[in-house]
Each structure stands twice: as structure tokens, then as C-alpha cells.
Design a protein around this motif. Structure first.
Motif, PDB file in Angstrom:
ATOM      1  N   ASN A  20       0.823  -1.073  -0.028  1.00  0.00           N
ATOM      2  CA  ASN A  20       0.031   0.109   0.288  1.00  0.00           C
ATOM      3  C   ASN A  20       0.810   1.235  -0.190  1.00  0.00           C
ATOM      4  N   SER A  21       0.423   2.248  -0.530  1.00  0.00           N
ATOM      5  CA  SER A  21       1.429   3.363  -0.961  1.00  0.00           C
ATOM      6  C   SER A  21       0.872   4.249   0.489  1.00  0.00           C
ATOM      7  N   ILE A  22       2.139   5.030   0.946  1.00  0.00           N
ATOM      8  CA  ILE A  22       1.774   5.714   2.213  1.00  0.00           C
ATOM      9  C   ILE A  22       2.598   6.932   1.953  1.00  0.00           C
ATOM     10  N   PRO A  23       1.933   8.021   2.564  1.00  0.00           N
ATOM     11  CA  PRO A  23       2.549   9.535   2.258  1.00  0.00           C
ATOM     12  C   PRO A  23       3.830   9.663   3.186  1.00  0.00           C
ATOM     13  N   LEU A  24       4.859  10.402   2.805  1.00  0.00           N
ATOM     14  CA  LEU A  24       6.001  10.337   3.355  1.00  0.00           C
ATOM     15  C   LEU A  24       6.618  11.757   3.385  1.00  0.00           C
ATOM     16  N   THR A  25       7.252  12.257   4.384  1.00  0.00           N
ATOM     17  CA  THR A  25       7.841  13.564   4.509  1.00  0.00           C
ATOM     18  C   THR A  25       9.373  13.257   4.458  1.00  0.00           C
ATOM     19  N   VAL A  26      10.471  13.942   3.746  1.00  0.00           N
ATOM     20  CA  VAL A  26      11.640  13.657   4.108  1.00  0.00           C
ATOM     21  C   VAL A  26      12.183  15.011   4.832  1.00  0.00           C
ATOM     22  N   ILE A  27      12.879  14.729   5.923  1.00  0.00           N
ATOM     23  CA  ILE A  27      13.530  15.825   6.766  1.00  0.00           C
ATOM     24  C   ILE A  27      15.174  15.446   6.613  1.00  0.00           C
ATOM     25  N   LYS A  28      15.700  16.597   6.479  1.00  0.00           N
ATOM     26  CA  LYS A  28      17.344  16.746   6.746  1.00  0.00           C
ATOM     27  C   LYS A  28      17.427  16.781   8.295  1.00  0.00           C
ATOM     28  N   ALA A  29      18.061  15.946   8.847  1.00  0.00           N
ATOM     29  CA  ALA A  29      18.217  15.895  10.373  1.00  0.00           C
ATOM     30  C   ALA A  29      19.436  15.706  10.691  1.00  0.00           C
ATOM     31  N   GLY A  30      20.030  17.002  10.881  1.00  0.00           N
ATOM     32  CA  GLY A  30      21.275  17.054  11.457  1.00  0.00           C
ATOM     33  C   GLY A  30      22.396  17.014  10.281  1.00  0.00           C
ATOM     34  N   PRO A  31      23.520  17.031  10.817  1.00  0.00           N
ATOM     35  CA  PRO A  31      24.240  16.978  12.207  1.00  0.00           C
ATOM     36  C   PRO A  31      23.878  18.192  12.950  1.00  0.00           C
ATOM     37  N   CYS A  32      23.809  17.804  14.206  1.00  0.00           N
ATOM     38  CA  CYS A  32      23.892  18.840  15.229  1.00  0.00           C
ATOM     39  C   CYS A  32      24.843  18.975  15.993  1.00  0.00           C
ATOM     40  N   THR A  33      25.341  20.201  16.486  1.00  0.00           N
ATOM     41  CA  THR A  33      26.511  20.031  17.329  1.00  0.00           C
ATOM     42  C   THR A  33      26.035  20.783  18.634  1.00  0.00           C
ATOM     43  N   VAL A  34      26.698  20.288  19.903  1.00  0.00           N
ATOM     44  CA  VAL A  34      26.272  20.770  21.098  1.00  0.00           C
ATOM     45  C   VAL A  34      27.088  22.247  21.431  1.00  0.00           C
TER      46      VAL A  34
ATOM     47  N   GLN B  92      28.383  15.939  18.606  1.00  0.00           N
ATOM     48  CA  GLN B  92      27.291  15.760  17.383  1.00  0.00           C
ATOM     49  C   GLN B  92      26.297  14.908  17.479  1.00  0.00           C
ATOM     50  N   PHE B  93      25.223  15.389  17.309  1.00  0.00           N
ATOM     51  CA  PHE B  93      24.069  14.283  17.086  1.00  0.00           C
ATOM     52  C   PHE B  93      23.517  14.148  15.615  1.00  0.00           C
ATOM     53  N   PHE B  94      23.729  12.776  15.243  1.00  0.00           N
ATOM     54  CA  PHE B  94      23.198  12.441  13.833  1.00  0.00           C
ATOM     55  C   PHE B  94      21.855  11.903  13.934  1.00  0.00           C
ATOM     56  N   VAL B  95      21.272  11.373  12.861  1.00  0.00           N
ATOM     57  CA  VAL B  95      20.081  10.918  12.684  1.00  0.00           C
ATOM     58  C   VAL B  95      20.025   9.600  13.294  1.00  0.00           C
ATOM     59  N   ASP B  96      20.944   8.953  13.596  1.00  0.00           N
ATOM     60  CA  ASP B  96      20.877   7.591  13.868  1.00  0.00           C
ATOM     61  C   ASP B  96      20.321   7.451  15.466  1.00  0.00           C
ATOM     62  N   ILE B  97      19.971   8.563  16.124  1.00  0.00           N
ATOM     63  CA  ILE B  97      19.338   8.538  17.501  1.00  0.00           C
ATOM     64  C   ILE B  97      17.917   8.165  17.227  1.00  0.00           C
ATOM     65  N   PHE B  98      17.319   8.210  15.889  1.00  0.00           N
ATOM     66  CA  PHE B  98      15.993   7.678  15.749  1.00  0.00           C
ATOM     67  C   PHE B  98      16.171   6.448  14.986  1.00  0.00           C
ATOM     68  N   LYS B  99      14.960   5.739  15.287  1.00  0.00           N
ATOM     69  CA  LYS B  99      15.048   4.443  14.622  1.00  0.00           C
ATOM     70  C   LYS B  99      13.624   4.244  13.786  1.00  0.00           C
ATOM     71  N   ALA B 100      13.497   3.415  12.839  1.00  0.00           N
ATOM     72  CA  ALA B 100      12.291   3.139  11.966  1.00  0.00           C
ATOM     73  C   ALA B 100      11.422   2.458  12.848  1.00  0.00           C
ATOM     74  N   GLY B 101      10.311   3.098  13.067  1.00  0.00           N
ATOM     75  CA  GLY B 101       9.038   2.417  13.613  1.00  0.00           C
ATOM     76  C   GLY B 101       8.854   3.369  14.987  1.00  0.00           C
TER      77      GLY B 101
END
Lengths: 113, 196
Positions: B10-24, B86-95
Motif C-alpha cells: 500500500n502506498s503511504i505518504p512520506l515527508t523527508v527531513i534533513k535531520a542534522g548533524p547538530c553540534t552541542v 554531534q548528534f546525527f539522525v541515528d538517534i532515531f529508529k524506524a518504527g
């Protein structure tokens, strides 16, 4: 390259057999029932194609027990195993919606030679 | 926005976000600032051209280039975080579920039909009432307009949070976060992403 394109490219099928409007095709649809998987074949004429890239869809029309049936499939969906082209059609428009008001002999498509 | 397909096809709507890298950039401490937080700077491909002296001084401590966007986040995560990390997108996981906060698209001065979903009147047959708000208060009682009555006015450009969006996938190489559904704001807008 745009970021959206990067994501889309990952999900696009690379080995789609080219087919066009007017072609008679067999669409192999994967149907999941619980853990079981089976393949259902839907055969008919492609009467329209729309969209670009990942969002491309096509409409297949067939006459089932005397009643016209149309199904719209996304080209890149995982549920579509393959699209088999049985016959190339020669048509002069991109959307064959006029077939909806024709039946029998009048609704035939000329074959491309 | 774009679309993808789930396991069933099934097709699902998606949004692409450029997430980081973020520096403390800065750590706010309880004894010094009165609260605990991390100040993160979003590292973008284009560097800030001529950073102001004040900004240069602020970014000096973390030894990182000056960024355009700086935001503070509460940090309750495990592990020691230093300035310059630095924080990267890998702090989020699919699901996982995330909250996305952004500034919605501005709509200008909008009438009540668009802004508050009033019904409006019939267009034809001599209706004489089209998109007006109708009565806003009677003459003898209450003989004033009640406070907070919904009227036309500026719409959009608000801080909006969309809660509990599902993470569809992440792309570590390009730091892309793909979430299911729409997020507030125009294409290319800045958003905050929190774990739900």
C-alpha cells in the motif's frame, strides 16, 4: 540531487518492463493472507498511465462476466510482482477512456506491428 | 512530500527531513543557568558567510563553525555529553514515534470560512449572504461582543506541533529522516524533532 530524489530512488524498481497505453498486460499481484502469500493474475488493457517517478500508476480495464472492471496499480509497489506484456496496442491517445462507452467488437484495440 | 510503500504494497505518504548533524554549542547547567538543557546548532551545507563577532565568541568554546539555527532542548538521555559533540539522525529508529514542531505556512488575512470553518451562505438564488460571519452579538443583550469570538484575521505562521508521527526509515549517510504524514511549514522550513 534533491533529498526527496535520494529517498525515492531507493524505493524505485529498476527492472520494470516497459509497457504503454493500449497494451494488453498480465499483472501479477501478491496477495498476503496471514503468513501465506499467493499470486493473483489480473489481465486487461492498459487504458491510462499517470504520474512520474515513484508515484506512477496505471489503470487496467477488463470485461469480467460482461461487466467492465478497472483497477489502478502503482508501478513501484511491492505488491506488484511483475507486469507481463501480452500484446502491444496501436493507439492515438494517452488516455483510452472512450473504451468505457464501447462494448464488444467496437472496444477492440489495433495491434502494433 | 513523497510516497513509499509498506510491506503489503500500500502506498503511504512520506515527508523527508534533513535531520542534522547538530553540534552541542552550549550546556546549560542547573547551578549556573537555573535549568538543564543542551543548545544545539544545526550544521548546514552552506556556512554562515560573515559571522558577527558576538556569534564567533559564542561558538568558540565548542570549537565549531557558526551556525544559523540555534535551539535549546531538554536532555534526559544517558551518557555524558560534551560541548562540541554531534548528534546525527541515528538517534532515531524506524518504527519510533516523533513530535515535529514547525512554523505553519502563512495565509495572510483570512475570513471566517477559511479560518474557523464557518459554513457561509448559498452562492446564488438571491441568497445575499455569502462568506460573512453573521451576527456577532445582539443589540440589547449582551449589547457587546463577547471576548474571544471567532472572526477574520491573520491565519497561519503559527508554531504548530504534529504529534506521534511514525519514523518510516532513516538514511545515515545523508542524515535523512523519513516520517509518515505531513509536517508543518513550507518546503525548506526549519523544524524541531522530539522523541515522543
Amino acid at each position: 540531487m534533491s533529498l526527496i530524489q535520494l529517498v525515492e530512488d531507493k524505493h524505485m524498481k529498476k527492472d520494470v518492463e516497459p509497457f504503454g497505453v493500449g497494451d494488453t498486460v498480465k499483472v501479477h499481484v501478491i496477495i498476503k493472507e496471514g503468513d501465506k502469500e499467493r499470486i493473483q493474475v489480473y489481465q486487461g488493457d492498459v487504458i491510462a498511465k499517470r504520474g512520474t517517478g515513484l508515484s506512477t500508476t496505471f489503470t487496467v480495464r477488463k470485461i469480467s462476466f460482461g461487466i467492465g472492471v478497472e483497477r489502478i496499480f502503482p508501478v513501484h509497489s511491492k505488491a506488484i510482482k511483475k507486469v507481463e506484456v501480452l500484446r502491444k496496442g496501436k493507439v492515438r491517445r494517452s488516455k483510452l477512456y472512450y473504451l468505457r462507452r464501447l462494448k464488444g467488437k467496437a472496444a477492440r484495440l489495433r495491434e502494433e506491428k | 512530500m513523497t510516497q513509499g510503500f509498506d510491506d503489503k504494497g500500500n502506498s503511504i505518504p512520506l515527508t523527508v527531513i534533513k535531520a542534522g548533524p547538530c553540534t552541542v554549542i552550549q550546556k546549560k547547567a542547573k547551578d549556573k543557568d537555573g535549568y538543564e538543557a543542551l543548545q544545539l546548532g544545526l550544521v548546514e551545507e552552506k556556512a554562515v558567510k560573515k559571522p558577527k563577532k558576538a556569534a564567533q565568541g559564542h561558538f568558540k568554546k565548542s570549537e565549531s563553525p557558526v551556525t544559523k539555527v540555534l535551539r535549546e532542548f531538554h536532555y534526559g538521555g544517558q551518557g555524558e555529553v560534551k560541548e562540541g559533540d554531534q548528534f546525527f539522525v541515528d538517534i532515531f529508529k524506524a518504527g519510533e514515534k516523533v513530535h515535529v514542531t514547525g512554523t505553519s505556512k502563512g495565509k495572510g488575512f483570512a475570513g471566517v470560512v477559511k479560518r474557523h470553518h464557518f459554513r457561509g451562505g448559498g452562492a446564488s438564488h438571491g441568497s445575499m449572504f455569502h462568506r460573512a460571519p453573521g451576527s456577532i452579538g445582539a443589540s440589547s443583550y449582551p449589547s457587546r461582543v463577547v471576548r474571544g469570538l471567532r472572526m477574520g484575521g491573520h491565519m497561519g505562521y503559527d508554531r504548530v506541533t504534529v504529534r506521534n508521527l511514525t519514523v518510516f526509515e532513516t538514511d545515515k549517510e545523508n542524515n535523512l529522516l523519513v516520517v509518515k504524514g505531513a509536517i508543518p511549514g513550507p518546503n525548506g522550513g526549519y523544524v524541531l524533532i522530539h522523541k515522543a
